[in-house]
Design a protein around this motif. Structure first.
Motif, PDB file in Angstrom:
ATOM      1  N   ALA A   1      35.987  58.687  41.958  1.00 25.07           N
ATOM      2  CA  ALA A   1      35.551  58.984  40.553  1.00 25.07           C
ATOM      3  C   ALA A   1      35.298  57.555  39.750  1.00 25.07           C
ATOM      4  O   ALA A   1      34.296  57.919  39.004  1.00 25.07           O
ATOM      5  CB  ALA A   1      36.795  59.754  39.656  1.00 25.07           C
ATOM      6  N   LEU A   2      35.928  56.559  40.212  1.00 23.07           N
ATOM      7  CA  LEU A   2      35.440  55.206  39.240  1.00 23.07           C
ATOM      8  C   LEU A   2      34.133  54.707  39.721  1.00 23.07           C
ATOM      9  O   LEU A   2      33.248  54.468  39.000  1.00 23.07           O
ATOM     10  CB  LEU A   2      36.534  54.253  39.971  1.00 23.07           C
ATOM     11  N   TYR A   3      33.919  54.975  41.139  1.00 19.82           N
ATOM     12  CA  TYR A   3      32.378  54.777  41.706  1.00 19.82           C
ATOM     13  C   TYR A   3      31.429  55.674  41.170  1.00 19.82           C
ATOM     14  O   TYR A   3      30.341  55.061  40.604  1.00 19.82           O
ATOM     15  CB  TYR A   3      32.444  55.106  43.403  1.00 19.82           C
ATOM     16  N   ALA A   4      31.613  56.966  40.778  1.00 20.57           N
ATOM     17  CA  ALA A   4      30.750  57.618  39.976  1.00 20.57           C
ATOM     18  C   ALA A   4      30.567  57.432  38.822  1.00 20.57           C
ATOM     19  O   ALA A   4      29.366  57.159  38.116  1.00 20.57           O
ATOM     20  CB  ALA A   4      31.267  59.208  40.296  1.00 20.57           C
ATOM     21  N   ALA A   5      31.503  56.903  37.959  1.00 20.52           N
ATOM     22  CA  ALA A   5      31.600  56.683  36.498  1.00 20.52           C
ATOM     23  C   ALA A   5      30.693  55.527  36.328  1.00 20.52           C
ATOM     24  O   ALA A   5      29.813  55.291  35.602  1.00 20.52           O
ATOM     25  CB  ALA A   5      32.903  56.567  35.793  1.00 20.52           C
ATOM     26  N   LEU A   6      31.035  54.191  37.306  1.00 17.95           N
ATOM     27  CA  LEU A   6      30.357  53.017  36.951  1.00 17.95           C
ATOM     28  C   LEU A   6      28.762  53.191  37.120  1.00 17.95           C
ATOM     29  O   LEU A   6      28.109  52.801  36.714  1.00 17.95           O
ATOM     30  CB  LEU A   6      31.141  51.882  38.171  1.00 17.95           C
TER      31      LEU A   6
ATOM     32  N   ALA B   1      39.344  51.396  32.099  1.00 21.28           N
ATOM     33  CA  ALA B   1      38.809  50.199  32.934  1.00 21.28           C
ATOM     34  C   ALA B   1      37.240  50.308  32.833  1.00 21.28           C
ATOM     35  O   ALA B   1      36.594  49.247  32.783  1.00 21.28           O
ATOM     36  CB  ALA B   1      39.445  50.260  34.340  1.00 21.28           C
ATOM     37  N   VAL B   2      36.659  51.427  33.256  1.00 24.00           N
ATOM     38  CA  VAL B   2      35.281  51.638  33.349  1.00 24.00           C
ATOM     39  C   VAL B   2      34.670  51.406  31.900  1.00 24.00           C
ATOM     40  O   VAL B   2      33.569  50.648  31.913  1.00 24.00           O
ATOM     41  CB  VAL B   2      34.969  52.996  33.416  1.00 24.00           C
ATOM     42  N   GLN B   3      35.317  51.722  30.920  1.00 24.79           N
ATOM     43  CA  GLN B   3      34.792  51.327  29.447  1.00 24.79           C
ATOM     44  C   GLN B   3      34.661  49.823  29.156  1.00 24.79           C
ATOM     45  O   GLN B   3      33.677  49.166  28.970  1.00 24.79           O
ATOM     46  CB  GLN B   3      35.329  51.971  28.451  1.00 24.79           C
ATOM     47  N   LYS B   4      35.686  49.122  29.549  1.00 20.89           N
ATOM     48  CA  LYS B   4      35.433  47.917  29.615  1.00 20.89           C
ATOM     49  C   LYS B   4      34.545  47.057  30.369  1.00 20.89           C
ATOM     50  O   LYS B   4      33.940  46.223  29.875  1.00 20.89           O
ATOM     51  CB  LYS B   4      37.119  47.234  30.079  1.00 20.89           C
ATOM     52  N   ILE B   5      34.495  47.502  31.576  1.00 20.00           N
ATOM     53  CA  ILE B   5      33.524  46.747  32.216  1.00 20.00           C
ATOM     54  C   ILE B   5      31.915  47.036  31.675  1.00 20.00           C
ATOM     55  O   ILE B   5      31.144  46.323  31.608  1.00 20.00           O
ATOM     56  CB  ILE B   5      33.449  47.132  33.955  1.00 20.00           C
ATOM     57  N   VAL B   6      31.752  48.336  31.272  1.00 17.43           N
ATOM     58  CA  VAL B   6      30.482  48.625  30.581  1.00 17.43           C
ATOM     59  C   VAL B   6      30.350  47.796  29.445  1.00 17.43           C
ATOM     60  O   VAL B   6      29.222  47.396  29.213  1.00 17.43           O
ATOM     61  CB  VAL B   6      30.507  50.098  30.213  1.00 17.43           C
TER      62      VAL B   6
END
Ligand code: ATP
Ligand code: MG
Length: 451
Positions: free
Chosen positions: A367-372, A434-439
């Protein structure tokens, strides 16, 4: 990218031939493989970083109004006979004879070739100013190739050539290059200080080298420590604005900063003692104004508005694209491996699955992979069936600036761990946060997408 489908031949042992840290880490991280002295294959991870650096150079050159093209690696010797450099260049030039006994060479630089292109098509002041550049492999048969990609024989270089009607216009081109280079290096997370360099046989003040301070640098440098406080930042530049480019040149070059070739002890001693620095640096670029040296020798002339014919004014400007990988690593690493600046990292973020095969952990990683990926980022997912320690060691070595660690225990509490490679600090966050922060982090680093 999933690690199980990638080609990342990481080495456990430190290769004995590598004397400096960037060379060691590039070999250990599976970025390059030597094929002959000073000649390398770029393995997938190294190739990705090379392409990011190349893309930043292209973007900043085009932003400055310079026009990309591509000239061949092989050149006819006759062009170099016209400028007189065929005999002068010496043993660094790789000379080749083709089957018809014609003298050829593998280009170490392109002044002659680009001057020939210019004179074939451009005849009038109306077509000026013009700056042509390319990013192409060069060959210099260095007597001592060493330090990996830092001093190769085959290396990748951006070289640009300005053509202007008169000296003032050519000096503006010089300043424009200086400004565009400051922006370029800063986007790569590097401080490269313009230093007054040696004009060689041409003489004059109009050459600066850009140096990255590093103990392993091959140049000795002398500077006022106040130069290290200067940053370019995100100021808006109008590259056609002569006064603005001139004032940036003055801002960045008025403090004392010189290589040993131009060092002046008396001037240096005028700096307050606590600000005097003697250090070493890596040359990552050089700009040069040389007037009509090639245009006169090769008959590259233009008609002026009042009907006169004059030799075109020129300069040349280089960036060591492949050397930059080494320079960035020298400037940014620790004892575990590389620490890529966000602007050039091969992958934006690593995903480490602590328990491959665990249903919840596998699903969360997917899911993380897909979201990033959906957010336009490039994650590297370590999906190997390996111990956590081995996965962390690989991530630390290859130096991705951010890592998300996923394990069954955290997931039971709804969290994953986000770790900064630079500081080692971690925080627990929901996967979405976590995804949001990296984005958000990468929104500030518009990195070209990779290979
Ligand atoms: P050096 O003094 O390090 O030999 P140079 O002054 O001869 O370099 P330039 O002709 O100014 O090199 O080339 C432009 C840039 O290309 C340099 O600033 C450097 O970053 C890079 N470069 C030059 N030679 C090499 C090499 N052998 N391997 C890798 N990069 C190089
Ligand atoms: Mg140079």
């Amino acid at each position: 990218m999933r690690l199980t489908r990638y080609f990342l031949p990481v080495l456990k042992e430190t290769p004995s031939e590598a004397q400096i840290v960037s060379h060691r880490y590039m070999l250990r991280a599976g970025m390059i493989k030597q094929s002959a002295a000073g000649i390398y294959s770029w393995l997938p991870l190294g190739f990705r970083v090379l392409k990011k650096i190349e893309s930043i150079v292209h973007e900043e050159q085009m932003r400055a109004g310079h026009v990309p093209m591509l000239m061949p690696t092989m050149q006819p010797a006759d062009l170099w006979r016209e400028s007189g450099r065929y005999d002068d260049y010496g043993q660094e030039m790789l000379r080749i004879t083709d089957r018809h006994e014609r003298d050829m060479l593998f280009g170490p630089t392109n002044e002659e070739m680009v001057t020939d292109i210019f004179r074939s098509y451009v005849k009038s002041y109306k077509d000026l100013p013009l700056t042509l550049y390319h990013i192409q492999w060069k060959f210099r048969d260095e007597i001592r190739p060493r330090f990996g990609v830092m001093r190769g024989r085959e290396f990748y270089m951006k070289d640009g050539y300005n053509f202007d009607l008169d000296r003032d216009a050519a000096l503006h081109s010089y300043n424009r290059h200086l400004v565009s280079y400051l922006r370029t290096y800063e986007r790569m997370g590097l401080q490269a200080i313009p230093m007054r360099a040696d004009g060689g046989p041409i003489g004059g003040d109009y050459t600066h080298e850009f140096l990255v301070l590093a103990e392993t640098g091959e140049s000795e440098v002398f500077y006022d420590s106040a130069v290290t406080d200067l940053t370019f930042g995100d100021r808006e530049i109008d590259y056609d604005n002569v006064a603005q480019c001139q004032s940036i040149l003055e801002e960045f070059t008025s403090k004392y900063a010189r290589t040993d070739e131009t060092h002046d002890e008396a001037l240096f001693n005028e700096i307050p003692e606590e600000r005097r620095r003697v250090a070493r640096g890596i040359e990552v670029g050089q700009i040069f104004y040389f007037g009509t040296k090639y245009s006169e020798a090769m008959g590259a002339t233009v008609q002026t508005a009042d009907g006169n014919t004059v030799p075109v004014e020129m300069g040349s400007h280089g960036i060591g694209v492949s050397r930059l990988l080494g320079a960035i690593i020298e400037a940014s690493h620790d004892d575990k491996g590389i620490i890529w600046p966000e602007g050039v990292t091969p992958f934006h973020c690593g995903i480490v699955n602590l328990k491959q095969g665990d249903e919840a952990a596998d699903a969360a990683c997917e899911a993380l992979y897909a979201a990033l990926t959906a957010a336009g980022l490039e994650p590297l997912y370590d999906d190997r069936n390996e111990r956590a320690g081995g996965k962390f060691a690989t991530m630390d070595l290859i130096g991705l600036p951010w890592r998300i660690t996923v394990g069954p225990r955290g997931l039971a509490n709804g969290v994953v761990e986000l770790t900064s490679r630079r500081t080692g600090e971690s925080e627990e966050l929901s996967p979405e946060a976590a995804v949001q922060k990296i984005v958000e982090i990468y929104a500030k680093h518009p990195t070209p997408r990779g290979f």
